[in-house]
Design a protein around this motif. Sequence first.
Motif, PDB file in Angstrom:
ATOM      1  N   LEU A  88       4.352 -13.486  -8.212  1.00 41.52           N
ATOM      2  CA  LEU A  88       5.017 -13.575  -9.639  1.00 41.52           C
ATOM      3  C   LEU A  88       4.479 -13.044 -10.535  1.00 41.52           C
ATOM      4  O   LEU A  88       5.121 -12.244 -11.373  1.00 41.52           O
ATOM      5  N   PRO A  89       3.166 -13.148 -10.984  1.00 40.00           N
ATOM      6  CA  PRO A  89       2.561 -12.820 -12.180  1.00 40.00           C
ATOM      7  C   PRO A  89       2.589 -11.225 -12.209  1.00 40.00           C
ATOM      8  O   PRO A  89       3.049 -10.479 -13.363  1.00 40.00           O
ATOM      9  N   CYS A  90       2.265 -10.509 -11.151  1.00 39.32           N
ATOM     10  CA  CYS A  90       2.134  -8.891 -11.296  1.00 39.32           C
ATOM     11  C   CYS A  90       3.694  -8.703 -11.359  1.00 39.32           C
ATOM     12  O   CYS A  90       3.885  -7.765 -12.060  1.00 39.32           O
ATOM     13  N   HIS A  91       4.858  -9.245 -10.595  1.00 37.50           N
ATOM     14  CA  HIS A  91       6.037  -8.702 -10.837  1.00 37.50           C
ATOM     15  C   HIS A  91       6.584  -9.127 -12.144  1.00 37.50           C
ATOM     16  O   HIS A  91       7.211  -8.265 -12.986  1.00 37.50           O
ATOM     17  N   SER A  92       6.295 -10.150 -12.859  1.00 39.05           N
ATOM     18  CA  SER A  92       6.533 -10.445 -14.195  1.00 39.05           C
ATOM     19  C   SER A  92       6.097  -9.460 -15.248  1.00 39.05           C
ATOM     20  O   SER A  92       6.873  -8.844 -15.972  1.00 39.05           O
ATOM     21  N   ARG A  93       4.807  -8.890 -15.034  1.00 42.98           N
ATOM     22  CA  ARG A  93       4.219  -7.805 -15.975  1.00 42.98           C
ATOM     23  C   ARG A  93       5.087  -6.706 -15.885  1.00 42.98           C
ATOM     24  O   ARG A  93       5.449  -6.137 -16.649  1.00 42.98           O
ATOM     25  N   ARG A  94       5.312  -6.326 -14.551  1.00 45.60           N
ATOM     26  CA  ARG A  94       6.043  -4.998 -14.088  1.00 45.60           C
ATOM     27  C   ARG A  94       7.385  -5.160 -14.958  1.00 45.60           C
ATOM     28  O   ARG A  94       7.768  -4.037 -15.283  1.00 45.60           O
ATOM     29  N   THR A  95       8.042  -6.215 -14.862  1.00 52.65           N
ATOM     30  CA  THR A  95       9.455  -6.145 -15.090  1.00 52.65           C
ATOM     31  C   THR A  95       9.425  -6.084 -16.950  1.00 52.65           C
ATOM     32  O   THR A  95      10.137  -5.514 -17.257  1.00 52.65           O
ATOM     33  N   ALA A  96       8.483  -6.879 -17.314  1.00 53.11           N
ATOM     34  CA  ALA A  96       8.318  -6.727 -18.771  1.00 53.11           C
ATOM     35  C   ALA A  96       8.192  -5.387 -19.178  1.00 53.11           C
ATOM     36  O   ALA A  96       8.723  -4.834 -20.054  1.00 53.11           O
ATOM     37  N   ASP A 105       9.708  -6.047  -5.181  1.00 53.21           N
ATOM     38  CA  ASP A 105      10.135  -5.203  -6.324  1.00 53.21           C
ATOM     39  C   ASP A 105      10.464  -4.009  -6.047  1.00 53.21           C
ATOM     40  O   ASP A 105      10.139  -2.989  -5.021  1.00 53.21           O
ATOM     41  N   HIS A 142       7.535 -12.033  -4.192  1.00 51.84           N
ATOM     42  CA  HIS A 142       8.739 -11.249  -5.063  1.00 51.84           C
ATOM     43  C   HIS A 142       8.653  -9.802  -4.186  1.00 51.84           C
ATOM     44  O   HIS A 142       7.755  -9.304  -3.851  1.00 51.84           O
TER      45      HIS A 142
END
Length: 117
Positions: A96-104, A73, A71
């Motif tokens: 994906l996991p780091c991007h999902s955390r950042r987005t949340a 960002d 991803h």
Amino acid sequence: MPNRITACGCSVPKGTKCVHEQASAKQRQASNDAERGTPAQRGYDADWSKIRFRFLHHHPTCCVCGAKATHVDHIKSIREAPELRLVESNLRAMCLPCHSRRTAKDQSQAWGKPKAA
């Protein structure tokens, strides 16, 4: 596993939804999608696809954990700084996991919720 009683009065196994809950969830999702707009309307068009592909080629690992990046960002969001949408200095590669955390985290701050750790 015992059944649970839903708000509409249906009895369903725990962990499942009744037909009324499923319909309600689909309606909410359709409404959210309509408000959100298409990816192109949000700034993710052909130009974005090109720069994303090139950026991941040159930055193949996640800037947070070092895993394979999948991803890209925006450091400053498109909504916050649309003029930086395609500027490489405003981008970072993430898994994906780091991007999902950042987005949340970003979304919780935008909605006035407490900051995630």
